[in-house]
Design a protein around this motif. Structure first.
Motif, short mmCIF file in Angstrom:
data_model
loop_
_atom_site.label_atom_id
_atom_site.label_comp_id
_atom_site.label_asym_id
_atom_site.label_seq_id
_atom_site.Cartn_x
_atom_site.Cartn_y
_atom_site.Cartn_z
N ALA A 198 -3.80 -40.94 -23.59
CA ALA A 198 -5.10 -40.52 -24.35
C ALA A 198 -4.72 -38.85 -24.59
O ALA A 198 -4.90 -38.49 -25.93
CB ALA A 198 -6.31 -40.38 -23.30
N TYR A 199 -4.20 -38.11 -23.63
CA TYR A 199 -3.86 -36.76 -23.91
C TYR A 199 -2.58 -36.42 -24.22
O TYR A 199 -2.29 -35.24 -24.92
CB TYR A 199 -4.32 -35.83 -22.55
CG TYR A 199 -5.82 -35.97 -22.23
CD1 TYR A 199 -6.45 -34.83 -22.82
CD2 TYR A 199 -6.15 -37.05 -21.48
CE1 TYR A 199 -7.86 -34.81 -22.61
CE2 TYR A 199 -7.76 -36.88 -21.38
CZ TYR A 199 -8.43 -35.97 -21.79
OH TYR A 199 -9.82 -35.94 -21.76
N GLU B 12 -13.21 -33.35 -11.87
CA GLU B 12 -11.96 -32.51 -11.45
C GLU B 12 -10.87 -33.24 -10.94
O GLU B 12 -9.67 -32.48 -11.27
CB GLU B 12 -12.79 -31.73 -10.20
CG GLU B 12 -11.81 -30.72 -9.59
CD GLU B 12 -11.62 -29.45 -10.19
OE1 GLU B 12 -10.70 -28.74 -9.88
OE2 GLU B 12 -12.44 -29.43 -10.99
N PHE B 13 -10.78 -34.29 -10.46
CA PHE B 13 -9.49 -34.94 -10.18
C PHE B 13 -8.69 -35.45 -11.61
O PHE B 13 -7.62 -35.28 -11.48
CB PHE B 13 -9.86 -36.39 -9.46
CG PHE B 13 -8.78 -36.81 -8.78
CD1 PHE B 13 -8.16 -36.31 -7.42
CD2 PHE B 13 -8.13 -38.15 -9.01
CE1 PHE B 13 -7.34 -36.75 -6.79
CE2 PHE B 13 -7.30 -38.71 -8.34
CZ PHE B 13 -6.67 -38.04 -7.30
N LYS B 14 -9.59 -35.94 -12.64
CA LYS B 14 -8.86 -35.97 -13.76
C LYS B 14 -8.09 -34.61 -14.43
O LYS B 14 -7.03 -34.91 -14.82
CB LYS B 14 -9.98 -36.28 -14.85
CG LYS B 14 -9.49 -36.66 -16.43
CD LYS B 14 -10.88 -36.97 -17.18
CE LYS B 14 -10.15 -37.30 -18.64
NZ LYS B 14 -11.18 -37.70 -19.62
N HIS C 127 -2.80 -31.95 -15.08
CA HIS C 127 -2.00 -30.84 -14.78
C HIS C 127 -0.46 -31.50 -14.61
O HIS C 127 0.59 -30.85 -14.75
CB HIS C 127 -2.39 -30.15 -13.66
CG HIS C 127 -1.97 -29.00 -13.10
ND1 HIS C 127 -1.96 -27.49 -13.57
CD2 HIS C 127 -0.76 -28.77 -12.24
CE1 HIS C 127 -0.92 -26.99 -12.99
NE2 HIS C 127 -0.27 -27.68 -12.30
N GLU C 128 -0.66 -32.53 -13.41
CA GLU C 128 0.69 -33.02 -12.82
C GLU C 128 1.35 -33.67 -14.12
O GLU C 128 2.61 -33.86 -14.07
CB GLU C 128 0.35 -33.93 -11.53
CG GLU C 128 -0.02 -33.32 -10.53
CD GLU C 128 0.58 -31.96 -10.13
OE1 GLU C 128 1.72 -32.02 -10.32
OE2 GLU C 128 -0.16 -31.08 -9.72
N GLY D 219 -6.15 -29.19 -22.36
CA GLY D 219 -7.20 -28.76 -21.56
C GLY D 219 -6.90 -29.11 -20.15
O GLY D 219 -7.87 -29.30 -19.49
N SER D 220 -5.86 -28.81 -19.60
CA SER D 220 -5.77 -29.01 -18.18
C SER D 220 -5.95 -27.68 -17.44
O SER D 220 -5.61 -26.83 -18.00
CB SER D 220 -4.10 -29.58 -18.07
OG SER D 220 -3.95 -30.82 -18.89
#
Length: 148
Positions: free
Chosen positions: A18-19, A62-64, A69-70, A98-99
């Protein structure tokens, strides 16, 4: 709320497509031994490890963000670009997707506060680190400190 490693891998792959418009082909797993971070990417193994406490205490949104980020580290590493926190390409990809740059602190991991009071003038002090009361005195009146 429980999630298996297969569901975690599927969720990570969905976020990656998706990102980043790219599949996530390697391993992702929970590592409950992580203490000060939401997750980490290990380039030598091409593995993403995530802290399950963040999912249970702060929720899916928040976990998403931690997964995104990872994934920024992961995709930049595979492409041979700068994947470290200081690299310009990494910072640009964080903004583009948007991370978050850092994860929020866990509510269960509140920092311990040490409180002291002066025996002479009753001045109170709060410190993150312990103070040696035999060595240090009150800054106001030079009186002795006592742990509260």
């Amino acid at each position: 709320m429980s999630i298996s490693n297969e569901q975690l891998h599927q969720w990570t792959d969905d976020i990656s497509r998706a990102y980043f418009q790219k599949p996530f082909l390697d391993d992702v797993m929970f590592n409950p031994r992580l203490r000060t971070t939401g997750g980490r990417y290990i380039p030598s193994k091409r593995v993403i490890e995530l802290n399950p406490k963040y999912l249970f205490e702060l929720g899916e949104e928040e976990f998403k963000g931690i997964i995104k980020h990872e994934l920024c580290h992961y995709h930049l590493h595979i492409e041979g670009k700068g994947y470290g926190h200081r690299d310009r390409e990494f910072k640009e990809l964080l903004k583009k997707t948007g991370s978050p740059r850092h994860c929020k602190p866990l509510p269960s991991e509140k920092p311990k506060v040490h409180r002291y009071v002066c025996t002479s003038c009753s001045q109170e002090y709060e410190r993150k680190r312990r103070v040696d009361t035999k060595r240090y005195r009150c800054g106001k009146c030079k009186g002795h400190l006592k742990k509260m």
